[in-house]
Design a protein around this motif. Structure first.
Motif, PDB file in Angstrom:
ATOM      1  N   ALA A  61       7.053   5.845   7.100  1.00 11.95           N
ATOM      2  CA  ALA A  61       5.726   6.447   6.940  1.00 11.95           C
ATOM      3  C   ALA A  61       5.430   6.726   5.464  1.00 11.95           C
ATOM      4  O   ALA A  61       4.288   6.549   5.005  1.00 11.95           O
ATOM      5  CB  ALA A  61       5.637   7.739   7.750  1.00 11.95           C
ATOM      6  N   PHE A  64       4.401   3.516   3.904  1.00 11.67           N
ATOM      7  CA  PHE A  64       3.050   3.131   4.334  1.00 11.67           C
ATOM      8  C   PHE A  64       1.984   3.935   3.595  1.00 11.67           C
ATOM      9  O   PHE A  64       0.929   3.395   3.236  1.00 11.67           O
ATOM     10  CB  PHE A  64       2.906   3.293   5.853  1.00 11.67           C
ATOM     11  CG  PHE A  64       3.184   2.023   6.604  1.00 11.67           C
ATOM     12  CD1 PHE A  64       2.167   1.313   7.201  1.00 11.67           C
ATOM     13  CD2 PHE A  64       4.469   1.515   6.690  1.00 11.67           C
ATOM     14  CE1 PHE A  64       2.410   0.126   7.876  1.00 11.67           C
ATOM     15  CE2 PHE A  64       4.735   0.337   7.366  1.00 11.67           C
ATOM     16  CZ  PHE A  64       3.702  -0.369   7.957  1.00 11.67           C
ATOM     17  N   VAL A  65       2.236   5.213   3.359  1.00  6.45           N
ATOM     18  CA  VAL A  65       1.267   6.037   2.627  1.00  6.45           C
ATOM     19  C   VAL A  65       1.055   5.477   1.217  1.00  6.45           C
ATOM     20  O   VAL A  65      -0.080   5.331   0.752  1.00  6.45           O
ATOM     21  CB  VAL A  65       1.744   7.508   2.567  1.00  6.45           C
ATOM     22  CG1 VAL A  65       0.899   8.305   1.572  1.00  6.45           C
ATOM     23  CG2 VAL A  65       1.671   8.151   3.951  1.00  6.45           C
ATOM     24  N   ILE A  68      -0.851   2.136   1.441  1.00  3.94           N
ATOM     25  CA  ILE A  68      -2.271   2.340   1.801  1.00  3.94           C
ATOM     26  C   ILE A  68      -3.063   2.767   0.569  1.00  3.94           C
ATOM     27  O   ILE A  68      -4.192   2.299   0.341  1.00  3.94           O
ATOM     28  CB  ILE A  68      -2.386   3.377   2.936  1.00  3.94           C
ATOM     29  CG1 ILE A  68      -1.879   2.772   4.254  1.00  3.94           C
ATOM     30  CG2 ILE A  68      -3.842   3.830   3.108  1.00  3.94           C
ATOM     31  CD1 ILE A  68      -1.637   3.802   5.345  1.00  3.94           C
ATOM     32  N   PRO A  85      -6.735  -2.049   4.074  1.00  2.00           N
ATOM     33  CA  PRO A  85      -5.922  -0.822   4.209  1.00  2.00           C
ATOM     34  C   PRO A  85      -5.862  -0.299   5.642  1.00  2.00           C
ATOM     35  O   PRO A  85      -4.819   0.170   6.096  1.00  2.00           O
ATOM     36  CB  PRO A  85      -6.638   0.180   3.287  1.00  2.00           C
ATOM     37  CG  PRO A  85      -7.382  -0.664   2.311  1.00  2.00           C
ATOM     38  CD  PRO A  85      -7.798  -1.888   3.064  1.00  2.00           C
ATOM     39  N   PHE A  86      -6.987  -0.409   6.374  1.00  2.00           N
ATOM     40  CA  PHE A  86      -7.018   0.067   7.762  1.00  2.00           C
ATOM     41  C   PHE A  86      -6.217  -0.856   8.680  1.00  2.00           C
ATOM     42  O   PHE A  86      -5.470  -0.398   9.542  1.00  2.00           O
ATOM     43  CB  PHE A  86      -8.467   0.177   8.246  1.00  2.00           C
ATOM     44  CG  PHE A  86      -9.302   1.109   7.421  1.00  2.00           C
ATOM     45  CD1 PHE A  86      -9.203   2.479   7.584  1.00  2.00           C
ATOM     46  CD2 PHE A  86     -10.180   0.614   6.460  1.00  2.00           C
ATOM     47  CE1 PHE A  86      -9.972   3.345   6.811  1.00  2.00           C
ATOM     48  CE2 PHE A  86     -10.950   1.468   5.685  1.00  2.00           C
ATOM     49  CZ  PHE A  86     -10.842   2.841   5.857  1.00  2.00           C
ATOM     50  N   THR A  89      -2.531  -0.396   8.343  1.00  4.39           N
ATOM     51  CA  THR A  89      -2.061   0.774   9.098  1.00  4.39           C
ATOM     52  C   THR A  89      -1.911   0.454  10.583  1.00  4.39           C
ATOM     53  O   THR A  89      -0.873   0.745  11.186  1.00  4.39           O
ATOM     54  CB  THR A  89      -3.050   1.947   8.929  1.00  4.39           C
ATOM     55  OG1 THR A  89      -3.247   2.193   7.540  1.00  4.39           O
ATOM     56  CG2 THR A  89      -2.519   3.207   9.594  1.00  4.39           C
ATOM     57  N   THR A  90      -2.945  -0.153  11.183  1.00  6.23           N
ATOM     58  CA  THR A  90      -2.876  -0.431  12.626  1.00  6.23           C
ATOM     59  C   THR A  90      -1.787  -1.451  12.939  1.00  6.23           C
ATOM     60  O   THR A  90      -1.088  -1.325  13.945  1.00  6.23           O
ATOM     61  CB  THR A  90      -4.227  -0.933  13.166  1.00  6.23           C
ATOM     62  OG1 THR A  90      -4.592  -2.147  12.506  1.00  6.23           O
ATOM     63  CG2 THR A  90      -5.305   0.104  12.971  1.00  6.23           C
ATOM     64  N   ILE A  93       1.488   0.375  12.943  1.00  5.36           N
ATOM     65  CA  ILE A  93       1.610   1.262  14.111  1.00  5.36           C
ATOM     66  C   ILE A  93       1.916   0.452  15.369  1.00  5.36           C
ATOM     67  O   ILE A  93       2.829   0.784  16.138  1.00  5.36           O
ATOM     68  CB  ILE A  93       0.318   2.086  14.289  1.00  5.36           C
ATOM     69  CG1 ILE A  93       0.198   3.118  13.165  1.00  5.36           C
ATOM     70  CG2 ILE A  93       0.298   2.775  15.655  1.00  5.36           C
ATOM     71  CD1 ILE A  93      -1.138   3.834  13.120  1.00  5.36           C
ATOM     72  N   GLY A 175       0.866  -5.280   7.431  1.00  6.45           N
ATOM     73  CA  GLY A 175       1.381  -4.038   8.006  1.00  6.45           C
ATOM     74  C   GLY A 175       2.424  -4.296   9.067  1.00  6.45           C
ATOM     75  O   GLY A 175       3.492  -3.669   9.083  1.00  6.45           O
TER      76      GLY A 175
END
Length: 691
Positions: A61, A64-65, A68, A85-86, A89-90, A93, A175
């Motif tokens: 995490a 990932f931060v 992003i 960037p979105f 993230t997905t 996840i 991602g």
């Protein structure tokens, strides 16, 4: 109805896959876990696996931060799409979630498989395979859900056309690839540190059986099977599956096929889900523990799924691509290539066939010849997959019209990768089944179940070794086609933005240097992951020796070992050691691009793809053969358990462990992550480079 309004079919496919996975999981939970001791052991494995994943996800995490923030800055500067960037993230996840769900059901199925094997071999196979099916269909269901949701957001919320969607979504795999690499490398280091430590001190030094409850590392070993071979493999093949579809989107747009070029890979994926679901109902066996019969039972399901996908591809291609049946031939070439790679991986790693039997024979002269023989077998086994992939590329390129239009041929290569991965639901099920069977054997040993039960779980475990090797071969083959499609997408992006920059002649120094860097990156990555296993395993060896020495009555079975310390050591070691190799895949393409420009990156991608493919096949097959050579001897050949041949084979298996479960399977993620990172940072490299 126009094709552009039929993409809801992806959501339907996702729903079918996830509902089937849920029903399989519910069915598994109706089986008994067996005795109180079996439940206690299974609970300890579950607790260790959950603790490891919690710590891993906390560490990932943070990465990932940071990423992003970097991607958000690049988006603000106009160097990447604002959606990246979105989507990064997905993708992470969903990839992590796929592995997590698979691991949860695997750790709930191990004792149930052991108890079911007490009743019959077929019952044990069904429980273990059902657990694998949950993993397989969760991966394809979440993959289709991720792709479909983003497609609908771009099309209906932002009114993007086919060209924009294709060129944008090809950047969305970073991602998933990043999460997959962390999961695969971290889980691989954990599982092999525990396995090597347990084997070296337990089997080689102390002379006690595998999975003996007196061994302090035995719970960590069983935890490792789940976090590496289930959670890691799930995240790995999730990004392969999504990557092949997204690459085909971009190539379909580039080829001028518009919405039809985007719809075909999605439709093929949905058909593959349904075909895989049907194939699962054909997997059952009798009560003979003969490996040929067990392999035949699993092979029947995968072959039926592949056949159904090929049959369904004919009308799909005819109607979607306006009768262009060359694209159908490309799809079939991918399906056939996947089946052939699986078969020949099985040939080189199963003790049913000569190569592994001959490797076992080398144990007569000690561990040195076992190691030499395994390396030789692994190298030899690379020839056929290379030929198969080469043939698939040629057939798919020219059948799809590459002779007249290169863009059409390249779309054929992309759709061949989708064809190969279309039956991932059942292919991954046969792979994820293996760790469950392995855990079941360990629980049978530790809980003192009868010899007949252990024979059945051993047979299922040996089958699992072969299916795991087959699954890795399949993953590597699909990675090669997907990475090639991503390489072409990168070239298309550069050509669209500034065609004058392209000079991919082999005589261009940046291309040559890039080729060398790509090949070097593969070897450096393998070295980092191998040495990571070695260092983590050393801490386990020291701890197991300490417990054998200091815990009074442990070797006599009068005292319990401290299992938790070994689990904690493996967890801390894996978290520390996974950072350097994982960051390598992100840093190398960016630095290469900034220094050598786009041509250097193209060389890098080509060098990493070719070298990574060959190295991954070599390591996976050598490791699988070493493991099954040991199992072959334990089955009563060459003196059986405890003989000098067995001791030599254990050493070979110990060398092979990081080959087949850490470095080898991580390489296919490496080559795709390098490709997706290159695509995401392409505008940065185009805008700023030294050479």
């Amino acid at each position: 109805m126009a094709v552009e309004n039929m993409f809801w079919i992806g959501l339907v496919g996702a729903a079918i896959a996830l509902i089937f996975a849920f029903t399989r999981a519910r069915m598994i939970m109706t089986y008994s876990e067996g005795t109180d001791l079996m439940k206690e052991i299974a609970a300890a494995v579950r607790a260790g696996a959950n603790a490891y994943l919690r710590r891993q996800y906390r560490g990932v995490a943070k990465f990932f931060v940071v990423m992003i923030i970097i991607l958000a800055v690049l988006a603000f500067l106009g160097l990447v799409s604002p959606f990246v960037p979105f989507a990064f993230t997905t993708g992470g996840i969903y990839s992590g979630l796929a592995g997590f769900i698979g691991m949860k059901i695997a750790t709930s199925s191990n004792a149930r498989t052991a108890h079911a094997a007490h009743e019959s071999l077929n019952r044990g196979l069904r429980v273990a395979f059902s657990s694998g099916a949950v993993m397989g269909f969760t991966v394809v269901g979440l993959g289709m859900l991720d792709v479909s949701i983003w497609f609908h957001i771009l099309k209906y919320a932002f009114h993007a056309d086919a060209a924009t969607i294709g060129s944008t979504m090809v950047m969305f795999g970073m991602g998933a690839s990043s999460m997959a690499l962390f999961a695969r490398v971290g889980g691989g280091i954990f599982t092999k540190a525990a396995d090597v430590g347990a084997d070296l001190v337990g089997k080689v030094e102390a002379g006690i059986p595998e999975d003996d409850p007196r061994n302090p590392a035995v719970i960590a070993d069983n935890v490792g099977d789940n976090v590496g071979d289930v959670a890691g493999m799930g995240a790995d093949l999730y990004e392969s599956y999504v990557g092949s579809i997204l690459a085909s989107f971009a190539l379909g747009v580039s080829a001028g096929y518009g919405w039809n070029g985007l719809f075909l890979p999605m439709a093929m994926a949905v058909v593959g889900i349904i075909a895989s679901l049907i194939g699962t109902f054909f997997i059952r066996t009798g009560e003979t523990t003969d490996q040929k019969n067990l392999l035949g039972a699993l092979r029947k399901g995968t072959y039926i799924a592949a056949g159904l996908s090929a049959i369904a591809a004919f009308p799909l291609t005819y109607f979607i691509m306006d009768g262009n049946m060359g694209i159908f031939a490309a799809i079939v070439s991918g399906l056939v290539a996947g089946v052939l790679i699986g078969y020949f991986t099985e040939y080189f790693t199963s003790d049913t066939y000569k190569p592994t039997q001959e490797l076992a024979e080398t144990s007569k002269t000690g561990p040195a010849t076992v190691i030499i023989g395994g390396i030789s077998l692994g190298m030899k086994s690379t020839a056929i997959p290379i030929i198969v992939i080469g043939a698939a590329i040629l057939v798919s390129y020219y059948a799809a019209g590459g002779g007249a239009n290169a863009s059409h041929g390249l779309y054929g290569i992309g759709i061949a990768a989708v064809g190969m991965l279309s039956t991932l639901g059942i292919t991954l099920a046969t792979d994820a089944y293996g760790p469950v069977a392995d855990n079941a054997g360990g629980i049978a040993e530790m809980s003192g179940l009868g010899e007949e039960v252990r024979n059945r779980t051993d047979a299922l475990d040996s089958l699992g070794n072969t299916t795991a090797a087959t699954g890795k071969g399949f993953a590597i083959g699909s990675a090669a086609l997907t990475a090639l499609a991503l390489l072409v997408s990168y070239v298309d992006i550069v050509r669209t933005k500034d065609a004058a920059l392209l000079n991919i002649s082999l005589t261009n120094p940046p291309v040559l240097i890039g080729l060398f860097i790509g090949a070097m990156t593969v070897f450096l990555f393998a070295a980092l992951t191998m040495s990571a296993v070695g260092r983590a395993a050393q801490t386990i060896v020291v701890e197991v020796r300490r417990q054998f020495r200091e815990i009074v009555g442990l070797m006599e079975g009068k005292a319990k070992p401290d299992y938790e310390t070994c689990v904690d050591l493996c967890t801390r070691g894996a978290q520390k050691e996974m950072v350097a190799p994982s960051l390598l895949a992100i840093i190398v393409p960016v630095v290469t691009g900034v220094i050598l420009g786009v041509n250097g990156v193209i060389g890098l991608l080509a060098g990493a793809t070719v070298t990574g493919f060959v190295m991954a096949v070599f390591m996976a097959n050598a490791g699988g053969a070493w493991d099954n050579a040991k199992k072959y001897i334990e089955g009563g050949h060459l003196g059986g358990k405890g003989s000098d041949c067995h001791k030599a084979a254990v050493v070979g298996d110990t060398v092979g462990d990081p080959f087949k479960d850490t470095s080898g399977p991580s390489l296919n993620i490496l080559i795709k992550l390098i490709s997706t990172v290159s695509i995401v940072f392409s505008m940065l490299v185009i805008s700023f480079h030294i050479f």
